[in-house]
Scaffold this active site. Structure first.
Site, PDB file in Angstrom:
ATOM      1  CG  ASP A  52      -0.203  -0.057   2.544  1.00  0.00           C
ATOM      2  OD1 ASP A  52       1.016  -0.320   2.532  1.00  0.00           O
ATOM      3  OD2 ASP A  52      -0.850   0.142   3.590  1.00  0.00           O
TER       4      ASP A  52
ATOM      5  CG  LEU B 136      21.190   3.576  -2.936  1.00  0.00           C
ATOM      6  CD1 LEU B 136      21.988   4.388  -1.916  1.00  0.00           C
ATOM      7  CD2 LEU B 136      22.060   3.209  -4.124  1.00  0.00           C
TER       8      LEU B 136
ATOM      9  CE1 TYR C 118      22.223  -7.871  -3.680  1.00  0.00           C
ATOM     10  CE2 TYR C 118      24.451  -8.475  -4.317  1.00  0.00           C
ATOM     11  CZ  TYR C 118      23.519  -7.517  -4.010  1.00  0.00           C
ATOM     12  OH  TYR C 118      23.882  -6.186  -4.038  1.00  0.00           O
TER      13      TYR C 118
END
Length: 281
Positions: free
Chosen positions: A59, A74, A137
């Protein structure tokens, strides 16, 4: 090039890299919204506007940021834990946030990427180097890098900024440099090490912050590029340099750990584009 003073949002402003990007943008005269997690104890630059928000919540409304010229994204959970389930678990939330920002009118996105998108590689990495990530990752970052250009409107400029071996501000990192400092704190005089022959592209966190700030302004630079030095150095030489520069009473115990077969003997970024950006001043 952006206006002389523009508004930029920096997500992950309380993390390892974030404060240095915020400072670099403020140094360049911009208004900066430094976005941190709700309840964060991170200290933010007094020149920035501190914003606490759960930006990955379903939301969250990016319009609460007003109309920024650009966003430097970032924020990323568990960036130092390469096989954390958070990487793929939160991938769609990052996608949702950035596409919503573009739809709301943000014309510039600078998103932090990683050399780990590439996987095993020997030599310089360019924008054309094929990706074959070997960690959760790297897989998640590479998926976001591939997906965003297909979803963003043509008027939104995306720069995907691949980062390399970041050091500096070492107490706040999770690098070998922090581990050496902690070993000294514990009174140890030797540090178990590999052969240290592998060569990497080491970049100070302050310089990376300056590169990302300059890239935020460089609206004509889009696509994948490297934020790096372009100058590989062996891990052994870099760590020995770190020990000497900080006058640390510790020595490396070479060969205590075997070299990992999946680590490249040498990998670094092609710095051609970022050098051109930095030369603009």
């Amino acid at each position: 090039m952006t206006d002389s003073r523009a508004r930029f949002v920096v997500t992950g402003a309380g993390g390892y890299l974030g404060p240095h990007v915020v400072a670099a943008l403020a140094d360049r005269g911009h208004e900066v919204l430094a976005v941190v997690r709700p309840g964060s104890a991170a200290v933010t630059d007094p020149r920035a506007i501190r914003v606490e928000a759960d930006i990955l919540a379903p939301d969250f409304d990016v319009r609460s940021w007003g109309a920024p010229q650009g966003i430097v994204h970032l924020a990323w959970q568990d960036g130092f834990v390469h096989n954390s389930p958070a990487h793929l678990g939160q991938l769609s939330a990052h996608y949702r946030l950035l596409t919503a920002a573009a739809e709301a009118g943000t014309s510039r996105l600078v998103v932090l990427g990683t050399m780990h998108e590439i996987g095993y590689w020997e030599g310089a990495i360019t924008a054309q180097t094929p990706t074959n990530p070997l960690s959760q990752y790297g897989i998640a970052k590479d998926a976001l890098r591939r997906a965003l250009p297909l979803a963003l409107p043509p008027e939104t400029g995306l720069a995907w900024a691949r980062a390399y071996y970041i050091y500096g501000d070492d107490r706040r990192s999770n690098s070998i440099f922090r581990k050496i400092l902690e070993a000294v704190d514990a009174g140890k005089t030797t540090f178990p090490f590999t052969s240290g022959k592998n060569r990497y592209d080491f970049i100070r966190v302050e310089e990376l912050g300056r590169q990302l700030a300059a890239l935020a302004e460089a609206e004509d630079i889009t696509g994948t590029l490297n934020c790096c030095t372009g100058e590989p150095m062996s891990l052994a030489d870099k760590v020995e340099q770190f020990i000497a520069e900080n006058d640390l009473p510790i020595s490396l115990e070479y060969g205590a750990f075997p070299d990992r077969p999946y680590d490249s003997p040498g990998v670094w970024g092609d710095a051609t584009v970022i050098r051109e950006v930095m030369a603009r001043g």
